[in-house]
Motif scaffolding. Sequence first.
Motif, PDB file in Angstrom:
ATOM      1  N   THR A 103       0.903 -14.619   7.570  1.00 55.49           N
ATOM      2  CA  THR A 103       1.054 -13.440   8.252  1.00 55.49           C
ATOM      3  C   THR A 103       1.717 -12.169   7.560  1.00 55.49           C
ATOM      4  OG1 THR A 103       1.318 -14.680  10.221  1.00 55.49           O
ATOM      5  CG2 THR A 103       2.234 -12.407  10.097  1.00 55.49           C
ATOM      6  N   LEU A 104       2.654 -12.798   6.536  1.00 54.73           N
ATOM      7  CA  LEU A 104       3.245 -11.840   5.469  1.00 54.73           C
ATOM      8  C   LEU A 104       2.457 -11.103   4.587  1.00 54.73           C
ATOM      9  CD1 LEU A 104       6.621 -13.602   4.908  1.00 54.73           C
ATOM     10  CD2 LEU A 104       6.307 -11.341   6.039  1.00 54.73           C
ATOM     11  N   LEU A 105       1.448 -12.238   3.821  1.00 52.98           N
ATOM     12  CA  LEU A 105       0.520 -11.722   3.074  1.00 52.98           C
ATOM     13  C   LEU A 105      -0.497 -10.680   3.541  1.00 52.98           C
ATOM     14  CD1 LEU A 105       0.134 -15.088   1.224  1.00 52.98           C
ATOM     15  CD2 LEU A 105       1.238 -12.915   0.250  1.00 52.98           C
ATOM     16  N   LYS A 106      -1.156 -10.837   4.808  1.00 48.12           N
ATOM     17  CA  LYS A 106      -1.988 -10.162   5.408  1.00 48.12           C
ATOM     18  C   LYS A 106      -1.423  -8.778   5.766  1.00 48.12           C
ATOM     19  CE  LYS A 106      -5.052 -13.597   7.201  1.00 48.12           C
ATOM     20  NZ  LYS A 106      -5.966 -13.992   8.104  1.00 48.12           N
ATOM     21  N   ALA A 107      -0.096  -8.803   6.272  1.00 47.58           N
ATOM     22  CA  ALA A 107       0.664  -7.533   6.704  1.00 47.58           C
ATOM     23  C   ALA A 107       0.801  -6.695   5.305  1.00 47.58           C
ATOM     24  CB  ALA A 107       2.035  -7.798   7.275  1.00 47.58           C
ATOM     25  N   LYS A 108       0.981  -7.509   4.154  1.00 43.53           N
ATOM     26  CA  LYS A 108       1.079  -6.617   3.134  1.00 43.53           C
ATOM     27  C   LYS A 108      -0.183  -6.025   2.599  1.00 43.53           C
ATOM     28  CE  LYS A 108       3.223  -5.932  -0.916  1.00 43.53           C
ATOM     29  NZ  LYS A 108       4.036  -4.563  -0.814  1.00 43.53           N
ATOM     30  N   VAL A 109      -1.453  -6.552   2.732  1.00 40.54           N
ATOM     31  CA  VAL A 109      -2.548  -6.061   2.532  1.00 40.54           C
ATOM     32  C   VAL A 109      -2.950  -4.904   3.569  1.00 40.54           C
ATOM     33  CG1 VAL A 109      -5.114  -6.475   2.844  1.00 40.54           C
ATOM     34  CG2 VAL A 109      -3.726  -8.164   1.878  1.00 40.54           C
ATOM     35  N   GLN A 110      -2.450  -4.837   4.737  1.00 42.40           N
ATOM     36  CA  GLN A 110      -2.579  -3.805   5.743  1.00 42.40           C
ATOM     37  C   GLN A 110      -1.782  -2.540   5.415  1.00 42.40           C
ATOM     38  OE1 GLN A 110      -2.552  -5.269   9.644  1.00 42.40           O
ATOM     39  NE2 GLN A 110      -4.735  -6.430   9.318  1.00 42.40           N
TER      40      GLN A 110
END
Length: 77
Positions: free
Chosen positions: A56-63
């Motif tokens: 979740t943290l990684l996907k939020a970072k991409v966004q």
Amino acid sequence: MNTIDLKENKNPKETASYLIQEHGIEGAIQEAMESVAAANSVGDYYSLSVWREIRTLLKAKVQEEPKHSSGTGANRL
């Protein structure tokens, strides 16, 4: 697959940052997804929970990183 031992580092933010440094953001997400699947397949629900948080943290970072990302600070969470 799982390059980091969660017994040594249970902090999802630190783990996510480490994975980004080692694999880049896309590779880090792939690593997290594989680790989620592995934890789920063996019924390790604690690790599953931690790896889901990391993913979740990684996907939020991409966004949050706009297309104009210059590379400086791109690996920080």
